[in-house]
Write an enzyme that holds these catalytic residues in place. Sequence first.
Site, PDB file in Angstrom:
ATOM      1  N   SER A 112       1.006  -0.999   0.174  1.00  0.00           N
ATOM      2  CA  SER A 112       0.007   0.417  -0.214  1.00  0.00           C
ATOM      3  C   SER A 112       0.891   1.380   0.094  1.00  0.00           C
ATOM      4  CB  SER A 112      -1.095  -0.569   1.591  1.00  0.00           C
ATOM      5  OG  SER A 112      -2.115   1.257   1.477  1.00  0.00           O
ATOM      6  N   HIS A 166      -8.222   1.982  -4.522  1.00  0.00           N
ATOM      7  CA  HIS A 166      -9.624   1.916  -3.379  1.00  0.00           C
ATOM      8  C   HIS A 166      -9.536   3.299  -3.071  1.00  0.00           C
ATOM      9  CE1 HIS A 166      -9.712   0.373   1.505  1.00  0.00           C
ATOM     10  NE2 HIS A 166     -11.147   1.014   0.689  1.00  0.00           N
ATOM     11  N   MET A 195     -11.749   5.505  -0.678  1.00  0.00           N
ATOM     12  CA  MET A 195     -12.612   5.893   0.123  1.00  0.00           C
ATOM     13  C   MET A 195     -13.271   7.423   0.420  1.00  0.00           C
ATOM     14  SD  MET A 195      -9.466   4.522   2.707  1.00  0.00           S
ATOM     15  CE  MET A 195      -8.919   3.988   1.252  1.00  0.00           C
ATOM     16  N   GLY A 200      -3.107   3.757   7.735  1.00  0.00           N
ATOM     17  CA  GLY A 200      -2.172   3.172   7.758  1.00  0.00           C
ATOM     18  C   GLY A 200      -1.525   2.812   9.280  1.00  0.00           C
ATOM     19  N   GLY A 201      -0.967   1.379   9.524  1.00  0.00           N
ATOM     20  CA  GLY A 201      -0.549   0.860  10.654  1.00  0.00           C
ATOM     21  C   GLY A 201      -1.475   1.172  11.827  1.00  0.00           C
ATOM     22  N   ASP A 223      -7.491  -6.122   3.667  1.00  0.00           N
ATOM     23  CA  ASP A 223      -6.570  -4.812   4.148  1.00  0.00           C
ATOM     24  C   ASP A 223      -6.875  -3.805   5.512  1.00  0.00           C
ATOM     25  OD1 ASP A 223      -5.711  -2.210   3.059  1.00  0.00           O
ATOM     26  OD2 ASP A 223      -7.246  -1.353   2.129  1.00  0.00           O
ATOM     27  N   GLY A 224      -5.512  -3.912   6.248  1.00  0.00           N
ATOM     28  CA  GLY A 224      -5.890  -3.826   7.897  1.00  0.00           C
ATOM     29  C   GLY A 224      -4.812  -4.160   8.498  1.00  0.00           C
ATOM     30  N   GLY A 225      -3.532  -3.946   8.818  1.00  0.00           N
ATOM     31  CA  GLY A 225      -2.693  -4.494  10.242  1.00  0.00           C
ATOM     32  C   GLY A 225      -2.542  -5.971   9.441  1.00  0.00           C
ATOM     33  N   GLY A 263       0.852  -2.462   4.057  1.00  0.00           N
ATOM     34  CA  GLY A 263       1.263  -0.549   4.217  1.00  0.00           C
ATOM     35  C   GLY A 263       2.735  -0.662   4.795  1.00  0.00           C
TER      36      GLY A 263
HETATM   37  C1  DX5 Z   1      -6.327   2.498   5.233  1.00  0.00           C
HETATM   38  C2  DX5 Z   1      -5.947   1.727   3.845  1.00  0.00           C
HETATM   39  C3  DX5 Z   1      -4.812   0.665   4.004  1.00  0.00           C
HETATM   40  C4  DX5 Z   1      -3.997   1.086   4.469  1.00  0.00           C
HETATM   41  C5  DX5 Z   1      -2.802  -0.228   5.114  1.00  0.00           C
HETATM   42  O1  DX5 Z   1      -7.379   2.354   5.309  1.00  0.00           O
HETATM   43  O2  DX5 Z   1      -7.125   1.380   3.424  1.00  0.00           O
HETATM   44  O3  DX5 Z   1      -5.094   0.464   2.376  1.00  0.00           O
HETATM   45  O4  DX5 Z   1      -3.451   1.275   3.754  1.00  0.00           O
HETATM   46  O5  DX5 Z   1      -2.234   0.311   5.813  1.00  0.00           O
HETATM   47  P1  DX5 Z   1      -1.490  -1.339   6.685  1.00  0.00           P
HETATM   48  O6  DX5 Z   1      -1.156  -2.145   6.361  1.00  0.00           O
HETATM   49  O7  DX5 Z   1      -0.640  -0.567   7.626  1.00  0.00           O
HETATM   50  O8  DX5 Z   1      -2.495  -1.332   8.082  1.00  0.00           O
HETATM   51 ZN    ZN Z   2      -7.155   0.461   1.122  1.00  0.00          ZN
END
Ligand code: DX5
Ligand code: ZN
Length: 215
Positions: free
Chosen positions: A8, A66, A68, A144-145, A175-177, A197
């Site tokens: 990401s 993606h 949002m 992220g994170g 997607d996420g964590g 990410g």
């Molecule tokens: C969050 C995003 C994710 C994000 C993931 O809203 O949709 O794609 O970049 O980041 P990590 O892998 O750090 O959780």
């Molecule tokens: Zn995403």
Amino acid sequence: MSHLVAPSLLSADFTDLKSAVRMVDESPASWLHIDVMDGVFVPNISFGFPVIKAIRPLTTKAFDVHLMIVRPENYIGAFRDAGADVLSVHIEASPHLHRTVQAIKAAGMKAGVAINPHTPVSALEEVLADIDLVCLMSVNPGFGGQQFIPRTFQKIEDLVELRKKTGSKALIEVDGGVSLGNARQLVHTGADVLVAGNSVFGAPDPAVAITELSA
Ligand code: DX5
Ligand code: ZN
């Protein structure tokens, strides 16, 4: 099928996007995940068309965009022109989801639907056979994170079942964590695509992290 990894861009060093995209280009990653946030659907703003267009010539990897954002249906052509290959819209932002999915496919892209942690997988039943990807949010979107929400494992299982029932071929993207600590179990449970990410761009060697997540 072995799983795909989609680093990401949100966690990359924005002062050196060129190096980040080239690193992904030379890695075993299949897709580059690109998070577009509008400050309305989610409480954060990221980047949009100019950034996506600027990095498009730097890699042959598919752009997994993606959205949002509210009213994603208004920007389908613009994201295609910017270079999107897969375009995901949130079910929570799309009152006419079926129409939006058809429009994404008619524009020549793969159609994805993203769902927030509180949205049950069953909400996808009527559209699952028409889409190419489900983006299962395993954190609340916007940043992220964040910490992975464990309930996601049950949602993957439910989605695998619903996919069978509806005859869908949609890929399941988490997607996420996502990290090395949960990647194997996610794939084992049924995830087809791992977005990563922080666990890629926060690693001492991002290329090694992608290779490890791909194994
Ligand atoms: C969050 C995003 C994710 C994000 C993931 O809203 O949709 O794609 O970049 O980041 P990590 O892998 O750090 O959780
Ligand atoms: Zn995403």
